[in-house]
Design a protein around this motif. Structure first.
Motif, PDB file in Angstrom:
ATOM      1  N   THR A   8     -45.592   9.882  -0.575  1.00  0.00           N
ATOM      2  CA  THR A   8     -46.540  10.623  -1.083  1.00  0.00           C
ATOM      3  C   THR A   8     -46.920  10.180  -2.525  1.00  0.00           C
ATOM      4  OG1 THR A   8     -44.955  11.999  -2.402  1.00  0.00           O
ATOM      5  CG2 THR A   8     -45.475  12.682  -0.148  1.00  0.00           C
ATOM      6  N   PRO A   9     -48.159  10.578  -3.218  1.00  0.00           N
ATOM      7  CA  PRO A   9     -48.668   9.951  -4.450  1.00  0.00           C
ATOM      8  C   PRO A   9     -47.664  10.290  -5.424  1.00  0.00           C
ATOM      9  CG  PRO A   9     -50.370  10.696  -3.442  1.00  0.00           C
ATOM     10  CD  PRO A   9     -49.290  11.278  -2.473  1.00  0.00           C
ATOM     11  N   ALA A  10     -47.052  11.458  -5.217  1.00  0.00           N
ATOM     12  CA  ALA A  10     -45.984  11.861  -6.318  1.00  0.00           C
ATOM     13  C   ALA A  10     -44.828  10.968  -6.352  1.00  0.00           C
ATOM     14  CB  ALA A  10     -45.620  13.251  -6.011  1.00  0.00           C
ATOM     15  N   GLY A  27     -54.634   2.095   0.491  1.00  0.00           N
ATOM     16  CA  GLY A  27     -53.765   2.603   1.412  1.00  0.00           C
ATOM     17  C   GLY A  27     -52.355   2.025   1.629  1.00  0.00           C
ATOM     18  N   LYS A  28     -51.991   1.359   1.000  1.00  0.00           N
ATOM     19  CA  LYS A  28     -50.636   0.822   1.001  1.00  0.00           C
ATOM     20  C   LYS A  28     -49.684   0.996  -0.510  1.00  0.00           C
ATOM     21  CE  LYS A  28     -50.876  -0.884   5.102  1.00  0.00           C
ATOM     22  NZ  LYS A  28     -50.996  -2.173   5.373  1.00  0.00           N
ATOM     23  N   VAL A  29     -48.419   0.881  -0.423  1.00  0.00           N
ATOM     24  CA  VAL A  29     -47.514   1.161  -1.749  1.00  0.00           C
ATOM     25  C   VAL A  29     -46.806  -0.175  -1.787  1.00  0.00           C
ATOM     26  CG1 VAL A  29     -45.678   2.242  -2.641  1.00  0.00           C
ATOM     27  CG2 VAL A  29     -47.382   3.569  -1.281  1.00  0.00           C
ATOM     28  N   TYR A  30     -46.756  -0.841  -2.838  1.00  0.00           N
ATOM     29  CA  TYR A  30     -46.202  -2.183  -3.352  1.00  0.00           C
ATOM     30  C   TYR A  30     -45.304  -1.846  -4.293  1.00  0.00           C
ATOM     31  CZ  TYR A  30     -50.251  -3.569  -0.673  1.00  0.00           C
ATOM     32  OH  TYR A  30     -51.250  -4.140   0.511  1.00  0.00           O
ATOM     33  N   ASN A  31     -44.069  -2.562  -4.374  1.00  0.00           N
ATOM     34  CA  ASN A  31     -42.975  -2.860  -5.368  1.00  0.00           C
ATOM     35  C   ASN A  31     -43.378  -3.986  -6.203  1.00  0.00           C
ATOM     36  OD1 ASN A  31     -40.902  -2.755  -6.982  1.00  0.00           O
ATOM     37  ND2 ASN A  31     -39.353  -2.763  -5.312  1.00  0.00           N
ATOM     38  N   LEU A  32     -43.755  -3.896  -7.285  1.00  0.00           N
ATOM     39  CA  LEU A  32     -44.135  -5.093  -7.963  1.00  0.00           C
ATOM     40  C   LEU A  32     -43.197  -5.433  -8.885  1.00  0.00           C
ATOM     41  CD1 LEU A  32     -47.972  -4.657  -8.736  1.00  0.00           C
ATOM     42  CD2 LEU A  32     -46.925  -5.935  -6.829  1.00  0.00           C
ATOM     43  N   THR A  33     -41.829  -4.588  -9.075  1.00  0.00           N
ATOM     44  CA  THR A  33     -40.915  -4.988  -9.821  1.00  0.00           C
ATOM     45  C   THR A  33     -40.311  -6.527 -10.077  1.00  0.00           C
ATOM     46  OG1 THR A  33     -40.133  -2.661  -9.488  1.00  0.00           O
ATOM     47  CG2 THR A  33     -38.588  -4.125 -10.702  1.00  0.00           C
ATOM     48  N   LEU A 118     -49.426   4.629   1.636  1.00  0.00           N
ATOM     49  CA  LEU A 118     -49.559   5.895   0.796  1.00  0.00           C
ATOM     50  C   LEU A 118     -50.043   7.051   2.090  1.00  0.00           C
ATOM     51  CD1 LEU A 118     -49.531   7.046  -1.916  1.00  0.00           C
ATOM     52  CD2 LEU A 118     -52.172   6.256  -1.878  1.00  0.00           C
ATOM     53  N   SER A 119     -49.488   8.323   2.009  1.00  0.00           N
ATOM     54  CA  SER A 119     -50.248   9.045   2.773  1.00  0.00           C
ATOM     55  C   SER A 119     -51.608   9.584   2.457  1.00  0.00           C
ATOM     56  CB  SER A 119     -49.136  10.517   2.448  1.00  0.00           C
ATOM     57  OG  SER A 119     -49.524  11.478   3.302  1.00  0.00           O
ATOM     58  N   SER A 120     -52.594   9.587   3.568  1.00  0.00           N
ATOM     59  CA  SER A 120     -53.921  10.123   3.287  1.00  0.00           C
ATOM     60  C   SER A 120     -53.874  11.546   3.082  1.00  0.00           C
ATOM     61  CB  SER A 120     -54.604   9.556   4.303  1.00  0.00           C
ATOM     62  OG  SER A 120     -54.146  10.238   5.645  1.00  0.00           O
ATOM     63  N   LYS A 121     -52.685  12.261   3.154  1.00  0.00           N
ATOM     64  CA  LYS A 121     -52.847  13.624   3.101  1.00  0.00           C
ATOM     65  C   LYS A 121     -51.401  14.134   2.963  1.00  0.00           C
ATOM     66  CE  LYS A 121     -54.957  17.793   4.977  1.00  0.00           C
ATOM     67  NZ  LYS A 121     -55.650  18.529   6.230  1.00  0.00           N
ATOM     68  N   THR A 122     -51.033  15.097   1.954  1.00  0.00           N
ATOM     69  CA  THR A 122     -49.755  15.543   1.996  1.00  0.00           C
ATOM     70  C   THR A 122     -49.492  17.157   2.280  1.00  0.00           C
ATOM     71  OG1 THR A 122     -49.556  16.100  -0.293  1.00  0.00           O
ATOM     72  CG2 THR A 122     -49.129  13.932   0.500  1.00  0.00           C
ATOM     73  N   CYS A 141     -45.422  13.983   3.927  1.00  0.00           N
ATOM     74  CA  CYS A 141     -46.759  13.209   4.556  1.00  0.00           C
ATOM     75  C   CYS A 141     -47.204  13.922   5.982  1.00  0.00           C
ATOM     76  CB  CYS A 141     -46.359  11.858   4.736  1.00  0.00           C
ATOM     77  SG  CYS A 141     -45.644  11.112   2.977  1.00  0.00           S
ATOM     78  N   ALA A 142     -48.359  14.158   6.148  1.00  0.00           N
ATOM     79  CA  ALA A 142     -49.087  14.696   7.310  1.00  0.00           C
ATOM     80  C   ALA A 142     -48.990  13.607   8.383  1.00  0.00           C
ATOM     81  CB  ALA A 142     -50.564  14.760   7.171  1.00  0.00           C
ATOM     82  N   GLU A 143     -48.529  12.392   8.168  1.00  0.00           N
ATOM     83  CA  GLU A 143     -48.360  11.494   9.177  1.00  0.00           C
ATOM     84  C   GLU A 143     -47.079  11.394   9.552  1.00  0.00           C
ATOM     85  OE1 GLU A 143     -51.570   9.690   6.135  1.00  0.00           O
ATOM     86  OE2 GLU A 143     -49.473  10.825   6.051  1.00  0.00           O
ATOM     87  N   GLU A 144     -46.032  12.065   8.865  1.00  0.00           N
ATOM     88  CA  GLU A 144     -44.593  11.918   9.251  1.00  0.00           C
ATOM     89  C   GLU A 144     -44.403  12.676  10.426  1.00  0.00           C
ATOM     90  OE1 GLU A 144     -42.183  11.051   5.350  1.00  0.00           O
ATOM     91  OE2 GLU A 144     -43.101  12.986   5.465  1.00  0.00           O
ATOM     92  N   ASN A 145     -43.395  12.247  11.289  1.00  0.00           N
ATOM     93  CA  ASN A 145     -42.793  13.222  12.457  1.00  0.00           C
ATOM     94  C   ASN A 145     -41.651  14.274  11.862  1.00  0.00           C
ATOM     95  OD1 ASN A 145     -40.535  11.488  12.758  1.00  0.00           O
ATOM     96  ND2 ASN A 145     -41.647  10.134  14.104  1.00  0.00           N
ATOM     97  N   MET A 146     -41.269  15.043  12.869  1.00  0.00           N
ATOM     98  CA  MET A 146     -40.290  16.027  12.176  1.00  0.00           C
ATOM     99  C   MET A 146     -38.919  15.322  11.896  1.00  0.00           C
ATOM    100  SD  MET A 146     -42.085  18.488  12.135  1.00  0.00           S
ATOM    101  CE  MET A 146     -40.620  19.699  11.349  1.00  0.00           C
ATOM    102  N   THR A 147     -38.548  14.166  12.643  1.00  0.00           N
ATOM    103  CA  THR A 147     -37.290  13.338  12.445  1.00  0.00           C
ATOM    104  C   THR A 147     -37.429  12.825  10.987  1.00  0.00           C
ATOM    105  OG1 THR A 147     -37.085  12.958  14.525  1.00  0.00           O
ATOM    106  CG2 THR A 147     -35.878  11.668  12.877  1.00  0.00           C
TER     107      THR A 147
END
Length: 215
Positions: A8-10, A27-33, A118-122, A141-147
């Protein structure tokens, strides 16, 4: 290839320091550390540090997937557009003999920094433990399954997998998303009816099974 990890953005916003620097773009998340650690002290890292934890999609051209460009009227040539200051792997505005361009892949094109999507919708859901009557609201995230949602809930209940998950009395398919399980997003309908959607957050009920199976 397994399923990607959704954020999520949060969640991205929590990684907002020099020693823990995440960004999102396209649409992607990156760790630039690792990039910051490898080139610690370089002034060209400043814009990246300033935008730690934020989305920087506006830096990019959605068609080319590269940094935005503009035409320099004086030089009559195309240059990268960096209104927040030139950053790492962006060549100087004018020719320089001391600028090394043999770094290989630009950091924004290097997949090694990618950590997820990055989730397009939370969505916010309520999870109610019918055994203890404890209730927890979590953003998913709306894209996540229940597991995958269960994995998020483990920090509140380490034995969450030992429960049957139900919505409106019906067992949930843990391999499907909220929407696929019939838990629709109704925020727009509530808005049209001038109702407060926060007061109608969907509730998932957990029913205790016999064994305490830890994941």
């Amino acid at each position: 290839m397994g399923r990607p990890k959704y954020f999520t953005p949060a969640e991205v916003s929590l990684h907002n320091t020099i020693s823990d620097n995440w960004v999102s773009y396209m649409g992607k998340v990156y760790n630039l550390t690792p990039l910051l650690q490898e080139h610690a002290g370089d002034v060209l890292l400043k814009p990246i540090i300033e935008f730690a934890g934020k989305d920087i999609s506006h830096w990019f051209d959605p068609k080319t997937k590269d940094i935005q460009t503009h035409i320099d009227a004086r030089a009559e040539c195309k240059k990268y557009c960096t209104p927040n200051g030139r950053f790492f792997h962006i060549h100087p505005a004018n020719p320089h003999t001391d600028w090394a361009n043999d770094f290989g892949q630009s950091w924004w094109k290097d997949s090694k920094y990618e950590v997820g999507v990055l989730s397009s919708k939370t969505r916010v859901i309520r999870i109610i433990n019918t055994l203890t009557s404890q209730e927890q609201s979590i953003e998913v995230c709306a894209e996540e399954n229940m597991t995958e949602i269960l994995q998020r809930y483990l920090k509140y209940n380490a034995h969450a997998a030992s429960y049957t998950w139900k919505y409106m009395g019906t067992n949930l398919d843990m391999s499907q998303t909220l929407e696929e399980n019939g838990i629709s997003e109704e925020a727009e309908e509530f808005y049209e009816l001038r109702m407060d959607a926060d007061q109608y957050t969907p509730a998932i009920h957990l029913y205790f099974n016999d064994d305490l199976t830890e994941l």
